[in-house]
Design a protein around this motif. Structure first.
Motif, mmCIF file in Angstrom:
data_model
loop_
_atom_site.group_PDB
_atom_site.id
_atom_site.type_symbol
_atom_site.label_atom_id
_atom_site.label_comp_id
_atom_site.label_asym_id
_atom_site.label_seq_id
_atom_site.Cartn_x
_atom_site.Cartn_y
_atom_site.Cartn_z
ATOM 1 N N VAL A 73 0.843 -1.193 0.000
ATOM 2 C CA VAL A 73 0.000 0.000 0.000
ATOM 3 C C VAL A 73 0.882 1.249 0.000
ATOM 4 C CG1 VAL A 73 -0.229 0.288 2.514
ATOM 5 C CG2 VAL A 73 -2.147 0.876 1.006
ATOM 6 N N ASP A 74 2.190 1.034 0.146
ATOM 7 C CA ASP A 74 3.122 2.150 0.332
ATOM 8 C C ASP A 74 3.908 2.522 -0.921
ATOM 9 O OD1 ASP A 74 4.437 -0.272 0.312
ATOM 10 O OD2 ASP A 74 5.849 0.239 1.919
ATOM 11 N N SER A 75 3.904 1.643 -1.949
ATOM 12 C CA SER A 75 4.851 1.832 -3.052
ATOM 13 C C SER A 75 4.376 2.871 -4.066
ATOM 14 C CB SER A 75 5.122 0.504 -3.762
ATOM 15 O OG SER A 75 4.067 0.177 -4.630
ATOM 16 N N ILE A 76 5.313 3.681 -4.506
ATOM 17 C CA ILE A 76 5.078 4.674 -5.560
ATOM 18 C C ILE A 76 6.129 4.435 -6.637
ATOM 19 C CG2 ILE A 76 5.023 7.134 -6.151
ATOM 20 C CD1 ILE A 76 4.459 7.676 -3.133
ATOM 21 N N VAL A 77 5.679 4.003 -7.803
ATOM 22 C CA VAL A 77 6.586 3.824 -8.947
ATOM 23 C C VAL A 77 6.451 5.062 -9.822
ATOM 24 C CG1 VAL A 77 7.109 2.452 -11.000
ATOM 25 C CG2 VAL A 77 6.333 1.309 -8.896
ATOM 26 N N TYR A 78 7.559 5.725 -10.092
ATOM 27 C CA TYR A 78 7.496 6.944 -10.899
ATOM 28 C C TYR A 78 8.545 6.943 -12.004
ATOM 29 C CZ TYR A 78 11.629 8.580 -8.439
ATOM 30 O OH TYR A 78 12.906 8.699 -7.954
ATOM 31 N N GLN A 79 9.341 5.876 -12.059
ATOM 32 C CA GLN A 79 10.351 5.754 -13.098
ATOM 33 C C GLN A 79 9.936 4.665 -14.073
ATOM 34 O OE1 GLN A 79 13.727 5.044 -10.490
ATOM 35 N NE2 GLN A 79 14.472 7.107 -10.908
ATOM 36 N N ALA A 80 10.551 4.660 -15.219
ATOM 37 C CA ALA A 80 10.202 3.695 -16.254
ATOM 38 C C ALA A 80 11.465 2.980 -16.719
ATOM 39 C CB ALA A 80 9.530 4.398 -17.431
ATOM 40 N N LEU B 25 9.330 5.226 -2.326
ATOM 41 C CA LEU B 25 9.570 5.451 -3.755
ATOM 42 C C LEU B 25 10.336 4.262 -4.311
ATOM 43 C CD1 LEU B 25 10.688 9.186 -4.182
ATOM 44 C CD2 LEU B 25 8.449 8.174 -4.652
ATOM 45 N N SER B 26 9.774 3.588 -5.293
ATOM 46 C CA SER B 26 10.443 2.429 -5.877
ATOM 47 C C SER B 26 11.519 2.888 -6.848
ATOM 48 C CB SER B 26 9.432 1.564 -6.623
ATOM 49 O OG SER B 26 8.464 1.074 -5.724
ATOM 50 N N ALA B 27 12.621 2.179 -6.867
ATOM 51 C CA ALA B 27 13.677 2.446 -7.853
ATOM 52 C C ALA B 27 13.327 1.686 -9.124
ATOM 53 C CB ALA B 27 15.017 1.989 -7.308
ATOM 54 N N GLY B 28 13.329 2.375 -10.241
ATOM 55 C CA GLY B 28 12.986 1.725 -11.503
ATOM 56 C C GLY B 28 11.529 1.303 -11.517
ATOM 57 N N GLY B 29 11.164 0.496 -12.481
ATOM 58 C CA GLY B 29 9.797 0.006 -12.547
ATOM 59 C C GLY B 29 9.429 -0.365 -13.969
ATOM 60 N N CYS B 30 8.735 -1.477 -14.122
ATOM 61 C CA CYS B 30 8.212 -1.893 -15.420
ATOM 62 C C CYS B 30 6.714 -2.050 -15.249
ATOM 63 C CB CYS B 30 8.837 -3.204 -15.867
ATOM 64 S SG CYS B 30 10.595 -3.084 -16.171
ATOM 65 N N THR B 31 5.991 -0.966 -15.419
ATOM 66 C CA THR B 31 4.545 -0.955 -15.234
ATOM 67 C C THR B 31 3.945 -0.164 -16.393
ATOM 68 O OG1 THR B 31 4.488 1.148 -14.056
ATOM 69 C CG2 THR B 31 4.885 -0.818 -12.721
#
Ligand SMILES: [Zn+2]
Length: 405
Positions: free
Chosen positions: A178-185, A332-338
């Motif tokens: 419930v805490d994660s924020i992905v903002y990178q691609a 804040l998540s590092a990286g992300g494939c979403t």
């Protein structure tokens, strides 16, 4: 920015509604998971979701030419159009037993979290907006998107954004916590690499270059490349096959490679080195035997763009504050494939937020979900949507309209 939204009584009523709506959202999640939706075959789930959006009173509910389901909740006008979406597809083929099984406070079913939970949570947000009588400045589009997983490569989201240039910001519900924020691609490039030669008897035709040996030389060259740790850049040769007979020099060998980077330019650099290695594998093998008989060909089979936006950008900060406002420490998540890859690579403010609850076994037949406290996921979306789109008469939208109507 979120604080001011929180002071509004209707917003408080909406948040309370979502908590009370928890059981209903969980029931819907268990209904939706029964509608199978392998990537590239989301039609049934799209139809089911369209019906649910229609029943909740959205306007212009339709399935677009790309299979995505969209519905709109009109704002008061002059505001930004904001998208809240989750993906329809799952990694499971038709015929998978998706019937939920309850055990020890957990619900087991393939796809119960990813991303069925996101779809169900977003329905709860629509009910809350209506129940609380929230009027936003900008329109909100709710969507179920196709082709997020695997070789779908988030192309449903790409198609949706390309056909809706008015969308000014996006929120995707995907990923654990419930805490994660992905903002990178994190960008992805997949290649299939094929080596071919005449082949022949292992003993009688000895002296022919071998496609398998050429592929192995290339894989060894690839394995020695050291991409930078920052921006994180990764690769693996994930599949390899070749040959047809133990007593024969092979006629063909094929491998597939997955490359990723948080930075597009770095991914370009790695890709160029990888292609050189593909070719060198064949050249080295042919040189070893003095015969130009192994050829190499390669094909890019997936290309997901990379991108980034500042951690202090408005949407990331608003997502951070919305998370904190619910008593959760954001991460804040590092990286992300979403699905967030697509808007971020197009310069559209976007975040992917976790589904809430506890989960495990994602993408496996043992996928499970523990819904404890998961209502905070739709609560967060509710707050962030209102802040981004603007609460009519109370707060200005945080995001500017992308295309003036
Ligand atoms: Zn997912």
């Amino acid at each position: 920015m979120i604080k001011q939204v929180m002071t509004d009584e209707r917003v408080q009523a909406g948040l309370a509604f979502i908590e009370a709506d928890h059981d209903r959202a969980i029931e819907e999640q268990k209904e939706i998971v029964l509608v199978e939706a392998p990537t590239f075959h989301e039609e049934n789930r799209a139809a089911d979701y369209a019906r649910r959006l229609t029943e909740l009173g959205l306007v212009d509910v339709h399935i677009d030419p790309f299979g995505n389901v969209l519905g709109r909740r009109p704002g008061k006008g002059q505001g930004p159009v904001v998208l809240l979406e989750a993906h329809l597809d799952t990694v499971f083929p038709f015929g998978t037993n998706v019937t939920p099984v309850e055990k020890d406070g957990r619900t087991y079913a393939p796809g119960i979290c990813d991303d069925t939970r996101g779809l169900a949570a977003n329905l709860s947000v629509i009910r809350a907006l209506d129940h609380a009588g929230i009027e936003t400045q900008g329109d909100i589009i709710f969507a179920g998107t196709t082709r997020e997983e695997g070789m779908g490569g988030m192309s449903g989201m790409r198609d949706l954004l390309q056909s809706h240039p008015e969308i000014a910001a996006t929120i995707s519900i995907d990923g654990a916590g419930v805490d994660s924020i992905v903002y990178q691609a994190t960008g992805i490039r997949n290649y299939s690499v094929t080596y071919q030669g005449p082949g022949g008897h292992a003993y009688g035709a000895f002296g022919l270059p071998s496609p398998i040996h050429a592929a192995a030389r290339a894989v060894t060259l690839l394995g020695d490349i050291r991409p930078p740790a920052t921006p994180k850049t990764t690769f693996t040769v994930s599949l390899i096959e070749g040959g047809h007979q133990i007593h024969a020099i092979a006629q063909q060998a094929v491998f597939k490679i997955n490359m990723r980077s948080d930075d597009g330019a770095e991914l370009d650099r790695f890709e160029a080195m990888a292609i050189a290695a593909f070719e060198q594998g064949a050249a080295l093998e042919n040189a070893r035997w003095g015969r130009e008989e192994v050829t190499v060909s390669y094909e890019k089979i997936l290309d997901v763009p990379a991108g980034t936006q500042p951690a202090d950008s408005v949407i990331v900060q608003a997502a951070w504050q919305a998370t904190e406002a619910l008593g959760i420490t954001p991460r804040l998540s590092a990286g992300g494939c979403t699905n967030t890859n697509m808007p971020v690579s197009m310069g559209i403010p976007a975040v992917a937020l976790g589904r809430g609850g506890k989960e495990g076994g994602i993408h496996s037949l043992g996928e499970w979900f523990d819904p404890t406290g998961t209502y905070r996921c739709p609560q967060k979306s509710f707050l962030l949507l209102i802040a981004l789109a603007g609460l009519h008469g109370v707060t200005q939208p945080l995001i500017a309209p992308r295309v003036q109507a």
